[in-house]
Motif scaffolding. Sequence first.
Motif, PDB file in Angstrom:
ATOM      1  N   ILE A   8      -6.466  19.384  -6.008  1.00  0.00           N
ATOM      2  CA  ILE A   8      -5.831  19.029  -4.731  1.00  0.00           C
ATOM      3  C   ILE A   8      -4.618  18.141  -4.967  1.00  0.00           C
ATOM      4  O   ILE A   8      -3.553  18.344  -4.383  1.00  0.00           O
ATOM      5  CB  ILE A   8      -6.856  18.353  -3.793  1.00  0.00           C
ATOM      6  N   ASN A   9      -4.759  17.168  -5.848  1.00  0.00           N
ATOM      7  CA  ASN A   9      -3.635  16.274  -6.137  1.00  0.00           C
ATOM      8  C   ASN A   9      -2.466  17.033  -6.756  1.00  0.00           C
ATOM      9  O   ASN A   9      -1.305  16.741  -6.458  1.00  0.00           O
ATOM     10  CB  ASN A   9      -4.078  15.134  -7.051  1.00  0.00           C
ATOM     11  N   ARG A  10      -2.757  18.010  -7.616  1.00  0.00           N
ATOM     12  CA  ARG A  10      -1.678  18.819  -8.197  1.00  0.00           C
ATOM     13  C   ARG A  10      -1.002  19.676  -7.138  1.00  0.00           C
ATOM     14  O   ARG A  10       0.224  19.791  -7.117  1.00  0.00           O
ATOM     15  CB  ARG A  10      -2.203  19.709  -9.322  1.00  0.00           C
ATOM     16  N   ILE A  11      -1.793  20.296  -6.267  1.00  0.00           N
ATOM     17  CA  ILE A  11      -1.227  21.141  -5.204  1.00  0.00           C
ATOM     18  C   ILE A  11      -0.297  20.335  -4.306  1.00  0.00           C
ATOM     19  O   ILE A  11       0.776  20.797  -3.936  1.00  0.00           O
ATOM     20  CB  ILE A  11      -2.354  21.797  -4.360  1.00  0.00           C
ATOM     21  N   THR A  12      -0.715  19.122  -3.968  1.00  0.00           N
ATOM     22  CA  THR A  12       0.069  18.285  -3.056  1.00  0.00           C
ATOM     23  C   THR A  12       1.120  17.448  -3.776  1.00  0.00           C
ATOM     24  O   THR A  12       1.939  16.798  -3.124  1.00  0.00           O
ATOM     25  CB  THR A  12      -0.861  17.346  -2.262  1.00  0.00           C
ATOM     26  N   ASP A  13       1.083  17.455  -5.109  1.00  0.00           N
ATOM     27  CA  ASP A  13       1.987  16.641  -5.919  1.00  0.00           C
ATOM     28  C   ASP A  13       1.887  15.159  -5.528  1.00  0.00           C
ATOM     29  O   ASP A  13       2.882  14.463  -5.375  1.00  0.00           O
ATOM     30  CB  ASP A  13       3.431  17.142  -5.800  1.00  0.00           C
ATOM     31  N   ASP A  14       0.648  14.708  -5.349  1.00  0.00           N
ATOM     32  CA  ASP A  14       0.371  13.342  -4.902  1.00  0.00           C
ATOM     33  C   ASP A  14      -0.940  12.893  -5.559  1.00  0.00           C
ATOM     34  O   ASP A  14      -2.001  13.415  -5.232  1.00  0.00           O
ATOM     35  CB  ASP A  14       0.252  13.342  -3.371  1.00  0.00           C
ATOM     36  N   HIS A  15      -0.859  11.932  -6.461  1.00  0.00           N
ATOM     37  CA  HIS A  15      -2.040  11.478  -7.211  1.00  0.00           C
ATOM     38  C   HIS A  15      -3.122  10.835  -6.350  1.00  0.00           C
ATOM     39  O   HIS A  15      -4.241  10.640  -6.819  1.00  0.00           O
ATOM     40  CB  HIS A  15      -1.636  10.483  -8.296  1.00  0.00           C
ATOM     41  N   ASP A  16      -2.803  10.478  -5.123  1.00  0.00           N
ATOM     42  CA  ASP A  16      -3.775   9.813  -4.266  1.00  0.00           C
ATOM     43  C   ASP A  16      -4.228  10.668  -3.079  1.00  0.00           C
ATOM     44  O   ASP A  16      -5.019  10.218  -2.254  1.00  0.00           O
ATOM     45  CB  ASP A  16      -3.205   8.487  -3.735  1.00  0.00           C
ATOM     46  N   PHE A  17      -3.730  11.892  -2.981  1.00  0.00           N
ATOM     47  CA  PHE A  17      -4.010  12.709  -1.804  1.00  0.00           C
ATOM     48  C   PHE A  17      -5.504  12.977  -1.624  1.00  0.00           C
ATOM     49  O   PHE A  17      -6.042  12.815  -0.524  1.00  0.00           O
ATOM     50  CB  PHE A  17      -3.245  14.037  -1.856  1.00  0.00           C
ATOM     51  N   ALA A  18      -6.194  13.396  -2.671  1.00  0.00           N
ATOM     52  CA  ALA A  18      -7.618  13.740  -2.557  1.00  0.00           C
ATOM     53  C   ALA A  18      -8.450  12.522  -2.140  1.00  0.00           C
ATOM     54  O   ALA A  18      -9.360  12.646  -1.313  1.00  0.00           O
ATOM     55  CB  ALA A  18      -8.141  14.316  -3.873  1.00  0.00           C
ATOM     56  N   THR A  19      -8.114  11.361  -2.663  1.00  0.00           N
ATOM     57  CA  THR A  19      -8.824  10.147  -2.267  1.00  0.00           C
ATOM     58  C   THR A  19      -8.536   9.818  -0.807  1.00  0.00           C
ATOM     59  O   THR A  19      -9.451   9.499  -0.038  1.00  0.00           O
ATOM     60  CB  THR A  19      -8.429   8.968  -3.181  1.00  0.00           C
ATOM     61  N   ARG A  20      -7.272   9.917  -0.405  1.00  0.00           N
ATOM     62  CA  ARG A  20      -6.908   9.653   0.991  1.00  0.00           C
ATOM     63  C   ARG A  20      -7.576  10.644   1.940  1.00  0.00           C
ATOM     64  O   ARG A  20      -7.974  10.281   3.051  1.00  0.00           O
ATOM     65  CB  ARG A  20      -5.392   9.719   1.177  1.00  0.00           C
ATOM     66  N   LEU A  21      -7.692  11.892   1.503  1.00  0.00           N
ATOM     67  CA  LEU A  21      -8.342  12.915   2.316  1.00  0.00           C
ATOM     68  C   LEU A  21      -9.748  12.456   2.709  1.00  0.00           C
ATOM     69  O   LEU A  21     -10.147  12.538   3.877  1.00  0.00           O
ATOM     70  CB  LEU A  21      -8.404  14.231   1.529  1.00  0.00           C
ATOM     71  N   ILE A  22     -10.498  11.933   1.753  1.00  0.00           N
ATOM     72  CA  ILE A  22     -11.862  11.494   2.012  1.00  0.00           C
ATOM     73  C   ILE A  22     -11.869  10.173   2.783  1.00  0.00           C
ATOM     74  O   ILE A  22     -12.630  10.011   3.745  1.00  0.00           O
ATOM     75  CB  ILE A  22     -12.667  11.355   0.701  1.00  0.00           C
ATOM     76  N   THR A  23     -11.035   9.217   2.403  1.00  0.00           N
ATOM     77  CA  THR A  23     -11.035   7.929   3.116  1.00  0.00           C
ATOM     78  C   THR A  23     -10.600   8.112   4.566  1.00  0.00           C
ATOM     79  O   THR A  23     -11.154   7.457   5.456  1.00  0.00           O
ATOM     80  CB  THR A  23     -10.160   6.867   2.420  1.00  0.00           C
ATOM     81  N   ASN A  24      -9.652   9.000   4.819  1.00  0.00           N
ATOM     82  CA  ASN A  24      -9.247   9.269   6.207  1.00  0.00           C
ATOM     83  C   ASN A  24     -10.394   9.897   6.996  1.00  0.00           C
ATOM     84  O   ASN A  24     -10.608   9.559   8.160  1.00  0.00           O
ATOM     85  CB  ASN A  24      -8.010  10.167   6.256  1.00  0.00           C
ATOM     86  N   ALA A  25     -11.131  10.797   6.354  1.00  0.00           N
ATOM     87  CA  ALA A  25     -12.280  11.416   7.038  1.00  0.00           C
ATOM     88  C   ALA A  25     -13.354  10.361   7.317  1.00  0.00           C
ATOM     89  O   ALA A  25     -13.960  10.371   8.407  1.00  0.00           O
ATOM     90  CB  ALA A  25     -12.845  12.547   6.183  1.00  0.00           C
ATOM     91  N   LEU A  26     -13.588   9.460   6.368  1.00  0.00           N
ATOM     92  CA  LEU A  26     -14.567   8.395   6.588  1.00  0.00           C
ATOM     93  C   LEU A  26     -14.120   7.470   7.716  1.00  0.00           C
ATOM     94  O   LEU A  26     -14.922   7.095   8.574  1.00  0.00           O
ATOM     95  CB  LEU A  26     -14.780   7.576   5.311  1.00  0.00           C
ATOM     96  N   SER A  27     -12.853   7.123   7.740  1.00  0.00           N
ATOM     97  CA  SER A  27     -12.323   6.257   8.799  1.00  0.00           C
ATOM     98  C   SER A  27     -12.441   6.928  10.157  1.00  0.00           C
ATOM     99  O   SER A  27     -12.815   6.296  11.147  1.00  0.00           O
ATOM    100  CB  SER A  27     -10.855   5.908   8.529  1.00  0.00           C
TER     101      SER A  27
END
Length: 178
Positions: free
Chosen positions: A154-173
């Motif tokens: 996911i991070n490679r697809i989005t070219d963002d090293h934090d995207f996958a982590t943010r995806l989950i933290t945003n869902a938790l929030s």
Amino acid sequence: MSSPCDPQYSPAGDVSAALMLVDSRLKAIYDGRTEVDPEQRRLDEQFTASLGPTGAHDLLDGVCTIIFMYMKWLRTACEGHDKDVIAYIVPNLVTTMRGMPRSIRPQAVPTMAGLVVAAGTGLSPSLWRRQYGDWTKEEMNALEATAFLLAEVINRITDDHDFATRLITNALSSAEAH
């Protein structure tokens, strides 16, 4: 017809603790550390042991929830490009895991592929796995690696090293807000 492996019947588990483990692996790789630091591994094992049996089970469910969420995101991304998420993700995942024989025992690879296929088809990985009995010690590194490898894709697809982590933290929030 509803499946007994439908995510609505699955416990979410301790997603925060699971994300902490996945994120620490991502950060280590992005910092150029290809081998797991023995001290970090010891701290992770100490943390997991401190959870006790119920907490460890919640952690396993949390990792499965993350795998489900990552596969849901990947399925949506693949459908936007007329790709099949299973055909796109599973072969590369299996190849990568087979190339990690010191960390992942070969007999754990088919189970992890099954978890990803279950999640990719909308089933709960946790409930899918439960129908085959208890988790084995040999599957622990493979489970963690599966969540990590999906996050890295996911991070490679989005070219963002934090995207996958943010995806989950945003869902938790978002879940906490409701």
